[in-house]
Design a protein around this motif. Structure first.
Motif, PDB file in Angstrom:
ATOM      1  N   SER A 307     -24.254   5.409  -3.457  1.00  0.00           N
ATOM      2  CA  SER A 307     -23.644   4.077  -2.721  1.00  0.00           C
ATOM      3  C   SER A 307     -23.926   4.090  -1.247  1.00  0.00           C
ATOM      4  CB  SER A 307     -22.311   3.901  -3.221  1.00  0.00           C
ATOM      5  OG  SER A 307     -21.339   4.906  -2.603  1.00  0.00           O
ATOM      6  N   GLU A 308     -23.955   5.081  -0.611  1.00  0.00           N
ATOM      7  CA  GLU A 308     -24.402   5.532   0.597  1.00  0.00           C
ATOM      8  C   GLU A 308     -25.784   5.498   1.051  1.00  0.00           C
ATOM      9  OE1 GLU A 308     -20.242   7.978   1.813  1.00  0.00           O
ATOM     10  OE2 GLU A 308     -22.025   8.978   1.425  1.00  0.00           O
ATOM     11  N   THR A 309     -26.668   5.447   0.056  1.00  0.00           N
ATOM     12  CA  THR A 309     -27.848   5.717   0.448  1.00  0.00           C
ATOM     13  C   THR A 309     -28.623   4.755   1.303  1.00  0.00           C
ATOM     14  OG1 THR A 309     -28.826   5.158  -1.488  1.00  0.00           O
ATOM     15  CG2 THR A 309     -28.601   7.372  -1.196  1.00  0.00           C
ATOM     16  N   PRO A 310     -28.353   3.367   0.870  1.00  0.00           N
ATOM     17  CA  PRO A 310     -28.867   2.394   1.793  1.00  0.00           C
ATOM     18  C   PRO A 310     -28.483   2.656   3.411  1.00  0.00           C
ATOM     19  CG  PRO A 310     -28.038   1.319  -0.091  1.00  0.00           C
ATOM     20  CD  PRO A 310     -27.643   2.858  -0.090  1.00  0.00           C
ATOM     21  N   GLU A 311     -27.061   2.637   3.386  1.00  0.00           N
ATOM     22  CA  GLU A 311     -26.679   2.541   5.116  1.00  0.00           C
ATOM     23  C   GLU A 311     -27.226   3.793   5.554  1.00  0.00           C
ATOM     24  OE1 GLU A 311     -22.770   3.095   7.439  1.00  0.00           O
ATOM     25  OE2 GLU A 311     -22.373   2.579   5.384  1.00  0.00           O
ATOM     26  N   ALA A 312     -27.140   4.945   4.862  1.00  0.00           N
ATOM     27  CA  ALA A 312     -27.874   6.116   5.439  1.00  0.00           C
ATOM     28  C   ALA A 312     -29.168   6.041   6.058  1.00  0.00           C
ATOM     29  CB  ALA A 312     -27.767   7.365   4.572  1.00  0.00           C
ATOM     30  N   PHE A 313     -30.308   5.538   5.148  1.00  0.00           N
ATOM     31  CA  PHE A 313     -31.383   5.191   5.547  1.00  0.00           C
ATOM     32  C   PHE A 313     -31.586   3.771   6.495  1.00  0.00           C
ATOM     33  CE2 PHE A 313     -32.595   7.282   1.310  1.00  0.00           C
ATOM     34  CZ  PHE A 313     -33.221   8.334   1.978  1.00  0.00           C
ATOM     35  N   GLY A 314     -30.658   3.185   6.529  1.00  0.00           N
ATOM     36  CA  GLY A 314     -30.444   2.014   7.751  1.00  0.00           C
ATOM     37  C   GLY A 314     -30.316   2.691   9.046  1.00  0.00           C
ATOM     38  N   TRP A 315     -29.458   3.694   8.986  1.00  0.00           N
ATOM     39  CA  TRP A 315     -29.193   4.323  10.340  1.00  0.00           C
ATOM     40  C   TRP A 315     -30.327   5.125  10.798  1.00  0.00           C
ATOM     41  CZ3 TRP A 315     -25.879   2.786  13.480  1.00  0.00           C
ATOM     42  CH2 TRP A 315     -24.632   2.630  13.211  1.00  0.00           C
ATOM     43  N   ILE A 316     -31.116   5.814   9.776  1.00  0.00           N
ATOM     44  CA  ILE A 316     -32.579   6.344  10.044  1.00  0.00           C
ATOM     45  C   ILE A 316     -33.513   5.421  10.603  1.00  0.00           C
ATOM     46  CG2 ILE A 316     -34.179   7.837   9.024  1.00  0.00           C
ATOM     47  CD1 ILE A 316     -31.679   9.197   8.815  1.00  0.00           C
ATOM     48  N   GLY A 317     -33.440   4.215   9.905  1.00  0.00           N
ATOM     49  CA  GLY A 317     -34.441   3.385  10.646  1.00  0.00           C
ATOM     50  C   GLY A 317     -34.043   2.876  12.005  1.00  0.00           C
ATOM     51  N   THR A 318     -32.730   2.810  12.134  1.00  0.00           N
ATOM     52  CA  THR A 318     -32.082   2.494  13.529  1.00  0.00           C
ATOM     53  C   THR A 318     -32.606   3.436  14.503  1.00  0.00           C
ATOM     54  OG1 THR A 318     -30.071   1.279  12.602  1.00  0.00           O
ATOM     55  CG2 THR A 318     -29.886   2.060  14.740  1.00  0.00           C
TER      56      THR A 318
END
Length: 387
Positions: A307-318
């Motif tokens: 459930s946290e993978t989208p946000e985690a990869f979002g922060w990586i992209g950020t």
């Protein structure tokens, strides 16, 4: 799925270069172009974890479609409506804020497409194949911008954005995968050391690449294809590195070794601005890039719940996009101040700091040599019947 997401992300390899050429053509300043690129990248950085997290609330397709429409309209307006620098920066920021979160979406889908043993090789293959974007896109956009026009280059990006984005959005897997709503507050995932390190390393690695991009354009100008070809060569090195070394098990020192290759290659660019020398040194530097990105993706996936993978990869992209903003802006002002070589100084500095972080905080990197990179399963309280 790989083909659809690569096409949807193809504009990522074109937009920065097209905006650089367009704004420099309009204003006559690389510094101004760097500011517009910075505004665009900051917009993307702000949106990354937010829009990625929204996919767990409203669904992938709804979020991807809405952002796609707004982004396409923003880039079209930049291309067709003359305005002051502040206007270009504002619209660049809107385009950045509405960039479809395709990268977060596909890396959330991957663990549901393959078994856990295949996941790390898939991340490595993805990191390698995405270099096709950076090989073909710079050549195409440079050819269109120099031989047809910078306005037409931006409009081409809009066409590919809509076509590729629609293909990805309509893929069955996008509608099939359901992301659980994260129960943690926004930003909590950054308290996990591997995610924070992946974000910082991504910032520094992409900052180096962005500075190289600006330096190559400044070195070879708009009059020929040299800039696009040299940038393609840079990506060919990365593709070769990913396909050759991507299968190597990921230990704690994997990131440091891969960033060492990038740093050494970029340091050699400062010796000469000859096209053959720059091309050769960038091939060497590129060999470490895709393998380093594969480490970032695998260590992130292995450290968080699904459930946290989208946000985690979002922060990586950020982190990567803020790096792109910093690299573009610093390189742009150094080019105006001391010439193209300043951009290569900046690129080497970014890469060296990334290498230093990987060495100093090596204990924060997970050892994936004897485990898979699948996300941690989500758990919830289970109701029981009293005896």
């Amino acid at each position: 799925m790989i083909a659809a997401q690569l096409t949807a992300r193809f504009p990522n390899g074109m937009t920065s270069l097209a905006l650089l050429l367009f704004i420099e053509h309009v204003t006559g300043s690389y510094g101004a172009a760097g500011l517009v690129l910075a505004a665009t990248s900051v917009g993307q950085a702000i949106a990354g974890p937010v829009t990625s997290r929204w996919m767990g609330v409203w669904g992938m397709r709804r979020v991807l479609t809405t952002t796609l429409v707004i982004c396409a309209l923003s880039i079209t307006t930049i291309a067709l409506v003359p305005m002051a620098l502040a206007g270009y920066m504002a619209l660049g920021a809107v385009a950045g804020l509405s960039t479809p979160p395709v990268q977060s979406a596909v890396r959330t889908i991957y663990p549901k497409m393959v078994n856990s043993r295949q996941l790390t090789p898939l991340f490595s293959l993805d990191a390698s194949l995405q270099e096709i974007i950076w090989i073909v896109a710079p050549v195409v956009i440079t050819l269109v911008a120099t031989q047809v026009g910078t306005v037409q280059a931006l409009l081409l990006i809009v066409v590919i954005l809509i076509g590729g984005g629609s293909w990805f959005i309509l893929s069955p897997e996008v509608g099939r995968v359901r992301i659980p709503r994260s129960r943690r507050s926004l930003g909590k995932v950054l308290t996990k050391a591997p995610v924070l390190l992946a974000t910082v390393i991504g910032f520094l690695l992409i900052g180096a690449c962005s500075a190289v991009e600006a330096g190559v354009v400044a070195t070879f100008g708009h009059g020929g294809l040299e800039a696009g070809i040299v940038l393609a060569v840079f990506s060919i090195g990365s593709l070769a590195g990913g396909l050759t070394f991507g299968h190597i098990p990921i230990g704690r020192w994997a990131m440091a070794r891969r960033l060492a290759v990038v740093t050494v290659g970029l340091s050699f660019t400062m010796i000469s601005l000859n096209v053959w020398w720059i091309g050769g040194t960038l091939i060497l530097a590129g060999i470490g890039i895709a393998p380093a990105l594969a480490v970032i993706f695998a260590m992130t996936s292995a450290s968080v719940k699904f459930s946290e993978t989208p946000e985690a990869f979002g922060w990586i992209g950020t982190g990567q996009l803020i790096g792109a903003a910093a690299g573009s802006a610093i390189a742009g002002f150094l080019i105006d101040g001391v010439g193209p070589q300043g951009a290569y100084w900046a690129a080497t500095a970014f890469a060296f700091v990334g290498f230093a972080v990987a060495v100093l905080f090596v204990r924060g990197f997970p050892d994936l040599r004897h485990r898979d990179a699948a996300p941690i399963p989500d758990t919830a309280p289970i109701g029981t019947v009293p005896s």
